[in-house]
Design a protein around this motif. Structure first.
Motif, PDB file in Angstrom:
ATOM      1  N   VAL A   1       0.837  -1.202   0.000  1.00  0.00           N
ATOM      2  CA  VAL A   1       0.000   0.000   0.000  1.00  0.00           C
ATOM      3  C   VAL A   1       0.870   1.249   0.000  1.00  0.00           C
ATOM      4  CG1 VAL A   1      -1.678   1.330   1.335  1.00  0.00           C
ATOM      5  CG2 VAL A   1      -1.982  -1.129   1.049  1.00  0.00           C
ATOM      6  N   LEU A   2       1.917   1.251   0.808  1.00  0.00           N
ATOM      7  CA  LEU A   2       2.828   2.403   0.842  1.00  0.00           C
ATOM      8  C   LEU A   2       3.518   2.604  -0.502  1.00  0.00           C
ATOM      9  CD1 LEU A   2       4.417   2.000   4.384  1.00  0.00           C
ATOM     10  CD2 LEU A   2       2.963   3.890   3.608  1.00  0.00           C
ATOM     11  N   GLU A   3       3.952   1.521  -1.095  1.00  0.00           N
ATOM     12  CA  GLU A   3       4.628   1.621  -2.403  1.00  0.00           C
ATOM     13  C   GLU A   3       3.697   2.227  -3.442  1.00  0.00           C
ATOM     14  OE1 GLU A   3       7.141  -1.201  -5.540  1.00  0.00           O
ATOM     15  OE2 GLU A   3       5.983  -2.122  -3.912  1.00  0.00           O
ATOM     16  N   LYS A   4       2.414   1.893  -3.369  1.00  0.00           N
ATOM     17  CA  LYS A   4       1.444   2.397  -4.331  1.00  0.00           C
ATOM     18  C   LYS A   4       1.098   3.868  -4.076  1.00  0.00           C
ATOM     19  CE  LYS A   4      -3.318   1.642  -5.926  1.00  0.00           C
ATOM     20  NZ  LYS A   4      -4.551   0.795  -5.765  1.00  0.00           N
ATOM     21  N   LEU A   5       0.955   4.250  -2.806  1.00  0.00           N
ATOM     22  CA  LEU A   5       0.446   5.579  -2.473  1.00  0.00           C
ATOM     23  C   LEU A   5       1.511   6.658  -2.360  1.00  0.00           C
ATOM     24  CD1 LEU A   5      -2.246   4.721   0.250  1.00  0.00           C
ATOM     25  CD2 LEU A   5      -2.613   5.220  -2.168  1.00  0.00           C
ATOM     26  N   LEU A   6       2.703   6.312  -1.908  1.00  0.00           N
ATOM     27  CA  LEU A   6       3.701   7.338  -1.605  1.00  0.00           C
ATOM     28  C   LEU A   6       4.081   8.239  -2.784  1.00  0.00           C
ATOM     29  CD1 LEU A   6       6.101   5.567   0.930  1.00  0.00           C
ATOM     30  CD2 LEU A   6       4.739   7.630   1.315  1.00  0.00           C
ATOM     31  N   PRO A   7       4.126   7.749  -4.024  1.00  0.00           N
ATOM     32  CA  PRO A   7       4.470   8.654  -5.130  1.00  0.00           C
ATOM     33  C   PRO A   7       3.550   9.870  -5.252  1.00  0.00           C
ATOM     34  CG  PRO A   7       4.657   6.382  -5.847  1.00  0.00           C
ATOM     35  CD  PRO A   7       4.022   6.352  -4.491  1.00  0.00           C
ATOM     36  N   ARG A   8       2.350   9.803  -4.685  1.00  0.00           N
ATOM     37  CA  ARG A   8       1.424  10.937  -4.741  1.00  0.00           C
ATOM     38  C   ARG A   8       1.788  12.024  -3.722  1.00  0.00           C
ATOM     39  NH1 ARG A   8      -4.223   7.478  -4.320  1.00  0.00           N
ATOM     40  NH2 ARG A   8      -3.682   5.854  -5.848  1.00  0.00           N
ATOM     41  N   TYR A   9       2.687  11.704  -2.801  1.00  0.00           N
ATOM     42  CA  TYR A   9       3.030  12.624  -1.708  1.00  0.00           C
ATOM     43  C   TYR A   9       4.547  12.823  -1.693  1.00  0.00           C
ATOM     44  CZ  TYR A   9      -1.670  11.146  -0.463  1.00  0.00           C
ATOM     45  OH  TYR A   9      -3.012  10.852  -0.494  1.00  0.00           O
ATOM     46  N   PRO A  10       5.047  13.810  -2.437  1.00  0.00           N
ATOM     47  CA  PRO A  10       6.484  13.954  -2.689  1.00  0.00           C
ATOM     48  C   PRO A  10       7.343  14.107  -1.440  1.00  0.00           C
ATOM     49  CG  PRO A  10       5.205  15.372  -4.144  1.00  0.00           C
ATOM     50  CD  PRO A  10       4.251  14.819  -3.146  1.00  0.00           C
ATOM     51  N   HIS A  11       6.827  14.724  -0.381  1.00  0.00           N
ATOM     52  CA  HIS A  11       7.641  14.946   0.815  1.00  0.00           C
ATOM     53  C   HIS A  11       7.406  13.874   1.893  1.00  0.00           C
ATOM     54  CE1 HIS A  11       9.283  18.739  -0.573  1.00  0.00           C
ATOM     55  NE2 HIS A  11       8.073  19.087  -0.956  1.00  0.00           N
ATOM     56  N   CYS A  12       6.735  12.794   1.503  1.00  0.00           N
ATOM     57  CA  CYS A  12       6.548  11.658   2.409  1.00  0.00           C
ATOM     58  C   CYS A  12       7.383  10.485   1.902  1.00  0.00           C
ATOM     59  CB  CYS A  12       5.078  11.239   2.474  1.00  0.00           C
ATOM     60  SG  CYS A  12       3.960  12.487   3.141  1.00  0.00           S
ATOM     61  N   ARG A  13       7.994   9.765   2.818  1.00  0.00           N
ATOM     62  CA  ARG A  13       8.738   8.573   2.444  1.00  0.00           C
ATOM     63  C   ARG A  13       8.583   7.518   3.534  1.00  0.00           C
ATOM     64  NH1 ARG A  13      14.391   8.788   4.503  1.00  0.00           N
ATOM     65  NH2 ARG A  13      14.691  10.751   5.645  1.00  0.00           N
ATOM     66  N   ALA A  14       9.043   6.302   3.247  1.00  0.00           N
ATOM     67  CA  ALA A  14       8.859   5.198   4.178  1.00  0.00           C
ATOM     68  C   ALA A  14      10.201   4.594   4.569  1.00  0.00           C
ATOM     69  CB  ALA A  14       7.963   4.120   3.572  1.00  0.00           C
ATOM     70  N   VAL A  15      10.245   4.104   5.800  1.00  0.00           N
ATOM     71  CA  VAL A  15      11.357   3.297   6.303  1.00  0.00           C
ATOM     72  C   VAL A  15      10.771   1.965   6.734  1.00  0.00           C
ATOM     73  CG1 VAL A  15      13.036   3.047   8.172  1.00  0.00           C
ATOM     74  CG2 VAL A  15      12.756   5.258   7.038  1.00  0.00           C
ATOM     75  N   ARG A  16      11.402   0.875   6.331  1.00  0.00           N
ATOM     76  CA  ARG A  16      10.878  -0.457   6.634  1.00  0.00           C
ATOM     77  C   ARG A  16      11.707  -1.130   7.722  1.00  0.00           C
ATOM     78  NH1 ARG A  16       6.919  -4.362   6.996  1.00  0.00           N
ATOM     79  NH2 ARG A  16       7.759  -6.435   6.620  1.00  0.00           N
ATOM     80  N   VAL A  17      11.044  -1.551   8.804  1.00  0.00           N
ATOM     81  CA  VAL A  17      11.647  -2.406   9.824  1.00  0.00           C
ATOM     82  C   VAL A  17      11.167  -3.821   9.536  1.00  0.00           C
ATOM     83  CG1 VAL A  17      11.781  -2.934  12.283  1.00  0.00           C
ATOM     84  CG2 VAL A  17      11.684  -0.546  11.534  1.00  0.00           C
ATOM     85  N   PRO A  18      12.058  -4.756   9.181  1.00  0.00           N
ATOM     86  CA  PRO A  18      11.617  -6.088   8.746  1.00  0.00           C
ATOM     87  C   PRO A  18      10.809  -6.854   9.796  1.00  0.00           C
ATOM     88  CG  PRO A  18      13.913  -5.726   8.164  1.00  0.00           C
ATOM     89  CD  PRO A  18      13.512  -4.583   9.046  1.00  0.00           C
ATOM     90  N   VAL A  19      11.246  -6.781  11.049  1.00  0.00           N
ATOM     91  CA  VAL A  19      10.573  -7.508  12.135  1.00  0.00           C
ATOM     92  C   VAL A  19      10.282  -6.527  13.267  1.00  0.00           C
ATOM     93  CG1 VAL A  19      10.738  -9.372  13.821  1.00  0.00           C
ATOM     94  CG2 VAL A  19      11.752  -9.654  11.546  1.00  0.00           C
ATOM     95  N   ASN A  20       9.040  -6.511  13.730  1.00  0.00           N
ATOM     96  CA  ASN A  20       8.665  -5.587  14.796  1.00  0.00           C
ATOM     97  C   ASN A  20       9.467  -5.872  16.063  1.00  0.00           C
ATOM     98  OD1 ASN A  20       6.888  -4.888  17.325  1.00  0.00           O
ATOM     99  ND2 ASN A  20       6.110  -3.632  15.651  1.00  0.00           N
ATOM    100  N   GLN A  21      10.121  -4.833  16.564  1.00  0.00           N
ATOM    101  CA  GLN A  21      10.906  -4.946  17.800  1.00  0.00           C
ATOM    102  C   GLN A  21      10.435  -3.943  18.847  1.00  0.00           C
ATOM    103  OE1 GLN A  21      15.249  -5.464  17.152  1.00  0.00           O
ATOM    104  NE2 GLN A  21      14.760  -5.420  14.962  1.00  0.00           N
ATOM    105  N   GLY A  22       9.230  -3.418  18.665  1.00  0.00           N
ATOM    106  CA  GLY A  22       8.665  -2.501  19.640  1.00  0.00           C
ATOM    107  C   GLY A  22       8.364  -1.144  19.050  1.00  0.00           C
ATOM    108  N   TYR A  23       7.419  -0.475  19.681  1.00  0.00           N
ATOM    109  CA  TYR A  23       7.003   0.876  19.289  1.00  0.00           C
ATOM    110  C   TYR A  23       8.187   1.834  19.260  1.00  0.00           C
ATOM    111  CZ  TYR A  23       5.074   5.523  20.658  1.00  0.00           C
ATOM    112  OH  TYR A  23       4.791   6.860  20.785  1.00  0.00           O
ATOM    113  N   GLY A  24       8.980   1.825  20.325  1.00  0.00           N
ATOM    114  CA  GLY A  24      10.129   2.727  20.403  1.00  0.00           C
ATOM    115  C   GLY A  24      11.172   2.438  19.352  1.00  0.00           C
ATOM    116  N   PHE A  25      11.385   1.159  19.048  1.00  0.00           N
ATOM    117  CA  PHE A  25      12.367   0.793  18.034  1.00  0.00           C
ATOM    118  C   PHE A  25      11.975   1.372  16.681  1.00  0.00           C
ATOM    119  CE2 PHE A  25      14.330  -1.850  14.810  1.00  0.00           C
ATOM    120  CZ  PHE A  25      15.616  -2.039  15.296  1.00  0.00           C
TER     121      PHE A  25
END
Length: 232
Positions: A48-72
């Motif tokens: 979903v992020l890959e599809k939607l992000l191109p519409r929002y030039p100043h937004c980008r994503a960082v991927r954490v492969p495995v959840n290690q907590g909210y703070g992480f």
């Protein structure tokens, strides 16, 4: 002065279109970047992020492969941020990302060496009691005035972020950062924010009293760890 807003997202696929649309006002501003941290989601958030992000030039994503907590997840976004002022807020639509615009005004008025945090208003009485109880406990234990510790957004300088040592990887990150700002003597500015209902999904911790008690136990454990750090 540039701002990076970090928004950790864990299995928030239904909220992502709404969240990005809400962030469109921010992404129109050249001095603000929005970083959505896919914090080890097991739904189809990456697609979903890959599809939607191109519409929002100043937004980008960082991927954490495995959840290690909210703070992480937040720390992963902060480490990737380019701004000299940093902030984070929630992805569940209870907190409005546009609140950071009001928070950012404090930095424009007072400079970078401050800490800004929302203060929740118009909340259910049970939640107010829970917040007040935890605030009194933390204030007494750590001998530092702390109130509405988990309110959003949080905003601070990159220099302050670089001073952190061994921050927690769970929900205690809110306490750690607020406490550290107090002990470093940063002026703390608060402003009222309204928390709404979740648009979709359920909370990952505030589900029932059992989850609240688990959150309380973990927070108390970390609070005593902070107390030990002070005594060294």
């Amino acid at each position: 002065m540039n701002l990076s807003l970090i928004i950790p997202c864990y299995n928030e696929v239904e909220n992502l279109p709404l969240l990005l649309e809400r962030c469109s006002t921010l992404s129109d501003k050249s001095d603000i970047e929005v970083i959505l941290v896919d914090n080890g989601s097991t739904d189809n958030s990456p697609e979903v992020l890959e599809k939607l992000l191109p519409r929002y030039p100043h937004c980008r994503a960082v991927r954490v492969p495995v959840n290690q907590g909210y703070g992480f997840g937040i720390l992963s976004g902060l480490n990737a941020a380019k701004g000299d002022v940093l902030a984070w807020t929630h992805a569940d639509m209870q907190a409005d990302p546009k609140d950071v615009l009001r928070a950012f005004e404090f930095f424009k008025l007072h400079g970078n060496h401050i800490y800004v945090k929302g203060q929740r208003i118009k909340r259910p009485l049970v939640d107010v009691f829970f917040t007040a109880s935890m605030s009194v406990f933390e204030t007494c234990l750590l001998q530092t005035k702390l109130w509405d510790i988990n309110a959003q957004p949080n905003m601070f300088s990159k220099e302050f972020f670089e001073s952190w040592r061994n921050p927690p990887h769970d929900f205690s990150l809110d306490l750690y950062v607020y406490f550290k700002a107090r002990t470093q003597g940063l002026p703390v500015y608060r402003f009222p924010v309204e928390f709404g209902e979740r648009a979709h999904g359920v909370s990952h911790w505030n589900v029932n009293w059992a989850s609240k008690m688990k959150f309380i136990r973990r927070t108390i454990d970390f609070s005593f760890e902070l107390k030990k750090r002070l005594s060294k």
